[in-house]
Design a protein around this motif. Structure first.
Motif, short mmCIF file in Angstrom:
data_model
loop_
_atom_site.label_atom_id
_atom_site.label_comp_id
_atom_site.label_asym_id
_atom_site.label_seq_id
_atom_site.Cartn_x
_atom_site.Cartn_y
_atom_site.Cartn_z
N GLU A 8 0.85 -1.01 -0.17
CA GLU A 8 -0.12 0.07 -0.09
C GLU A 8 1.01 1.23 0.07
O GLU A 8 1.81 1.41 0.83
CB GLU A 8 -0.81 0.10 1.28
CG GLU A 8 -1.70 1.18 1.50
CD GLU A 8 -2.65 1.51 0.32
OE1 GLU A 8 -3.60 0.85 0.26
OE2 GLU A 8 -2.45 2.50 -0.48
N ASP A 9 0.57 2.27 -1.07
CA ASP A 9 1.47 3.24 -1.17
C ASP A 9 1.13 4.57 -0.20
O ASP A 9 1.85 5.53 -0.19
CB ASP A 9 1.78 3.94 -2.42
CG ASP A 9 0.47 4.15 -3.13
OD1 ASP A 9 -0.47 3.32 -3.08
OD2 ASP A 9 0.17 5.04 -3.91
N GLU A 10 -0.33 4.38 0.41
CA GLU A 10 -0.88 5.31 0.94
C GLU A 10 -0.38 5.11 2.53
O GLU A 10 -0.51 4.35 3.19
CB GLU A 10 -2.24 5.46 1.02
CG GLU A 10 -2.96 5.94 -0.23
CD GLU A 10 -4.23 5.77 -0.43
OE1 GLU A 10 -5.09 5.92 0.40
OE2 GLU A 10 -4.50 5.18 -1.53
N ASP A 52 -2.64 -3.60 -2.88
CA ASP A 52 -3.52 -2.28 -3.35
C ASP A 52 -3.37 -2.29 -4.89
O ASP A 52 -2.41 -2.78 -5.54
CB ASP A 52 -2.63 -1.02 -2.66
CG ASP A 52 -3.47 0.20 -3.34
OD1 ASP A 52 -4.97 0.01 -3.28
OD2 ASP A 52 -2.85 1.02 -3.54
N MET A 54 -3.68 0.29 -7.03
CA MET A 54 -3.20 1.57 -7.66
C MET A 54 -1.77 1.56 -6.65
O MET A 54 -1.91 2.15 -5.53
CB MET A 54 -4.13 2.46 -7.58
CG MET A 54 -5.33 2.47 -8.12
SD MET A 54 -5.35 2.45 -9.97
CE MET A 54 -5.30 4.21 -10.07
N LYS A 101 -12.12 -0.29 -1.10
CA LYS A 101 -12.17 0.97 -0.17
C LYS A 101 -13.33 1.81 -0.28
O LYS A 101 -13.79 2.09 -1.41
CB LYS A 101 -10.80 1.76 -0.80
CG LYS A 101 -9.32 1.27 -0.41
CD LYS A 101 -8.43 2.02 -0.89
CE LYS A 101 -7.12 1.55 -0.85
NZ LYS A 101 -5.89 2.15 -1.58
#
Ligand code: CA
Length: 234
Positions: A8-10, A52, A54, A101
């Motif tokens: 997850e990049d967030e 994730d 994206m 999400k």
């Protein structure tokens, strides 16, 4: 203790997920890109992956495909795009489940737990269900003795056919890419073997009679053995 890989990049979200999973008794590794996820898997094999859709460097589907070519660990796709096509696609590339999400942390934990229970039950890291014998309708696959019977009569299978049958029936509902099957059964990534997979599937279907219909072609991916509740194929 099970190891969960969170891709997850967030950063805020990944921290919340990590904290909650750790509080639930899991060990957590966070990767913020597809490349970092691949590196994490090669360093230490996770029991489950939350992936994730994206990501900054490659999309989650590509990561899923690449993981699935080599590994059987469960993958939960996390997507912000809730439409049906995307969900189906996620499962087609070999994901086991998905979360849309925004999801609640309770849902996250429930899905991870459910996936880990499934792994326990199926012993999927061996890819053979962990069981000595797998029973599907009139078919019995005896993993230990490398034999299979259909309606009580021995099936005459080659070694490769037996291995292919075992991988498929031990993991009902799961799509396997040709690359994965070649790697697993022939132990090679030589491209010419894709055809061999198709040939073996054709022969297996014939030998399985009516049960053979449950080995379905997953378009653009490979093959899947449908569980009893799944009648449709792609
Ligand atoms: Ca993202």
């Amino acid at each position: 203790m099970s190891l969960v890989l969170v891709v997850e990049d967030e950063v805020d979200l990944s921290e919340v997920m990590r904290d909650r999973l750790v509080a639930d008794g899991h060990e957590v590794v966070v990767a913020q890109s597809g490349a970092a996820a691949m590196a994490a898997v090669s360093t230490r094999m996770p029991d489950v992956v939350l992936l994730d859709w994206m990501l900054p460097d490659m999309d989650g589907l590509a990561v899923c495909r690449r993981l699935r070519q080599q590994h059987l660990m469960p993958i939960i796709m996390v997507t912000a795009r809730g439409d049906e096509v995307d969900r189906v696609l996620g499962l087609e590339v070999g994901a086991d489940d998905y979360l849309v999400k925004p999801f609640s942390l309770r849902e996250l934990l429930a899905r991870v737990r459910a996936m880990l229970r499934r792994v326990d039950l199926e012993g999927r890291r061996q890819g053979t269900g962990g069981a000595e014998k797998i029973q599907v309708g009139a078919l019995t696959v005896d993993v230990a003795s490398h034999g299979a019977t259909l309606e009580g009569k021995p099936m005459h299978l080659t070694r490769k056919e037996f291995e292919l049958l075992t991988v498929l029936v031990a993991n009902p509902g799961r799509a396997f890419s040709r690359e994965f099957l070649v790697q697993r059964i022939w132990g090679s990534d030589f491209e010419g073997f894709d055809r061999a997979v198709d040939t073996h599937v054709t022969r297996l279907r014939k030998k399985l009679g009516a049960l053979g219909e449950r080995i379905v072609t997953v378009w653009g991916v490979g093959y899947r053995f449908n569980s009893e509740t799944e009648k449709d194929s792609f």
